[in-house]
Design a protein around this motif. Structure first.
Motif, PDB file in Angstrom:
ATOM      1  N   THR A  59       0.791  -1.232   0.000  1.00 36.88           N
ATOM      2  CA  THR A  59       0.000   0.000   0.000  1.00 36.88           C
ATOM      3  C   THR A  59       0.823   1.282   0.000  1.00 36.88           C
ATOM      4  OG1 THR A  59      -1.805   1.217   1.106  1.00 36.88           O
ATOM      5  CG2 THR A  59      -0.302   0.012   2.544  1.00 36.88           C
ATOM      6  N   LEU A  61       0.979   5.321   0.928  1.00 42.26           N
ATOM      7  CA  LEU A  61       0.526   5.982   2.155  1.00 42.26           C
ATOM      8  C   LEU A  61      -0.377   7.170   1.853  1.00 42.26           C
ATOM      9  CD1 LEU A  61       3.668   5.797   4.476  1.00 42.26           C
ATOM     10  CD2 LEU A  61       1.634   4.339   4.457  1.00 42.26           C
ATOM     11  N   GLY A  68      -2.968   5.258   3.685  1.00 48.13           N
ATOM     12  CA  GLY A  68      -2.283   4.010   3.979  1.00 48.13           C
ATOM     13  C   GLY A  68      -2.079   3.748   5.465  1.00 48.13           C
ATOM     14  N   VAL A  72      -3.416   0.460   7.388  1.00 45.08           N
ATOM     15  CA  VAL A  72      -2.582  -0.440   8.193  1.00 45.08           C
ATOM     16  C   VAL A  72      -3.208  -0.617   9.583  1.00 45.08           C
ATOM     17  CG1 VAL A  72      -0.317  -0.737   9.306  1.00 45.08           C
ATOM     18  CG2 VAL A  72      -0.432   0.122   6.955  1.00 45.08           C
ATOM     19  N   VAL A  88       4.592  -1.126   2.855  1.00 49.38           N
ATOM     20  CA  VAL A  88       4.177   0.238   2.531  1.00 49.38           C
ATOM     21  C   VAL A  88       5.159   0.850   1.534  1.00 49.38           C
ATOM     22  CG1 VAL A  88       2.906   0.674   4.680  1.00 49.38           C
ATOM     23  CG2 VAL A  88       5.333   1.239   4.558  1.00 49.38           C
ATOM     24  N   THR A  90       6.699   4.286   0.345  1.00 47.47           N
ATOM     25  CA  THR A  90       6.863   5.639   0.883  1.00 47.47           C
ATOM     26  C   THR A  90       7.759   6.480  -0.020  1.00 47.47           C
ATOM     27  OG1 THR A  90       8.872   5.250   2.190  1.00 47.47           O
ATOM     28  CG2 THR A  90       6.799   4.622   3.204  1.00 47.47           C
ATOM     29  N   ARG A  98       7.136   6.442   7.466  1.00 49.24           N
ATOM     30  CA  ARG A  98       7.704   5.096   7.469  1.00 49.24           C
ATOM     31  C   ARG A  98       7.728   4.545   8.897  1.00 49.24           C
ATOM     32  NH1 ARG A  98      11.267   6.190   3.462  1.00 49.24           N
ATOM     33  NH2 ARG A  98      12.837   7.032   4.842  1.00 49.24           N
ATOM     34  N   ALA A 101       4.205   3.863  10.082  1.00 49.57           N
ATOM     35  CA  ALA A 101       3.628   2.674   9.431  1.00 49.57           C
ATOM     36  C   ALA A 101       4.155   1.398  10.087  1.00 49.57           C
ATOM     37  CB  ALA A 101       3.949   2.679   7.941  1.00 49.57           C
ATOM     38  N   ALA A 106       3.022  -2.400   9.957  1.00 47.43           N
ATOM     39  CA  ALA A 106       3.493  -2.771   8.619  1.00 47.43           C
ATOM     40  C   ALA A 106       4.764  -3.604   8.776  1.00 47.43           C
ATOM     41  CB  ALA A 106       3.777  -1.525   7.779  1.00 47.43           C
ATOM     42  N   TYR A 109       8.952  -1.807   4.078  1.00 47.22           N
ATOM     43  CA  TYR A 109       8.644  -0.662   3.228  1.00 47.22           C
ATOM     44  C   TYR A 109       9.566  -0.669   2.018  1.00 47.22           C
ATOM     45  CZ  TYR A 109      12.796   1.481   5.288  1.00 47.22           C
ATOM     46  OH  TYR A 109      14.084   1.719   5.692  1.00 47.22           O
TER      47      TYR A 109
END
Ligand code: MG
Length: 138
Positions: A59, A61, A68, A72, A88, A90, A98, A101, A106, A109
């Motif tokens: 996903t 953000l 996003g 999450v 994620v 970013t 980040r 998340a 998450a 990333y």
């Protein structure tokens, strides 16, 4: 012979930019036996996740309607999806996003501009795929 091949895993790609979404779908499409489903924002993602099993969520953000980070958060509080691996996407300047998340649950990333090799590495790992032996030897 690809070890770790699983014929029926599903991935949800959540990204509001159609160009970026196509790039992610194209990269993930290289994973054998992976069905890739697209969503255009967090709310669309929740609709597609409802009553469905997914093995991975990738996903963005920054998205309209439901972003996003909220997605999450929602997934980690949803009994059906709380364990689904989440990657994620970013921006390079998105340190705070980040951090947030990952704090929300998450698993990994990747940073824009998206490199297909990084997307594939993260996805393969979280899907429990092993790298084909011929690649490992290279
Ligand atoms: Mg976006």
């Amino acid at each position: 012979m690809v070890s770790g091949y699983r014929p029926s895993q599903r991935c949800l790609v959540v990204e509001d930019s159609s160009a970026m979404r196509q790039l992610l779908v194209f990269a993930l499409g290289r994973i054998p036996g992976l069905e890739v489903v697209e969503a255009t924002d967090g709310a669309d993602a929740l609709r597609k996740l409802a009553g469905s099993h997914f093995d991975l969520v990738v996903t963005d953000l920054n998205m309209p309607i439901l972003d996003g980070l909220k997605l999450v958060h929602r997934l980690r509080h949803d009994p059906m999806h709380r364990a689904v691996p989440i990657v994620v996407v970013t921006t390079e300047a998105g340190d705070e996003d980040r951090r947030r998340a990952l704090e929300l649950g998450a698993n990994a990333y990747i940073t824009k501009p998206i490199q297909a090799s990084k997307m594939l590495a993260a996805a393969n790992e979280l899907l429990g795929r092993t790298v084909p032996a011929k690649v490992e030897r290279e």
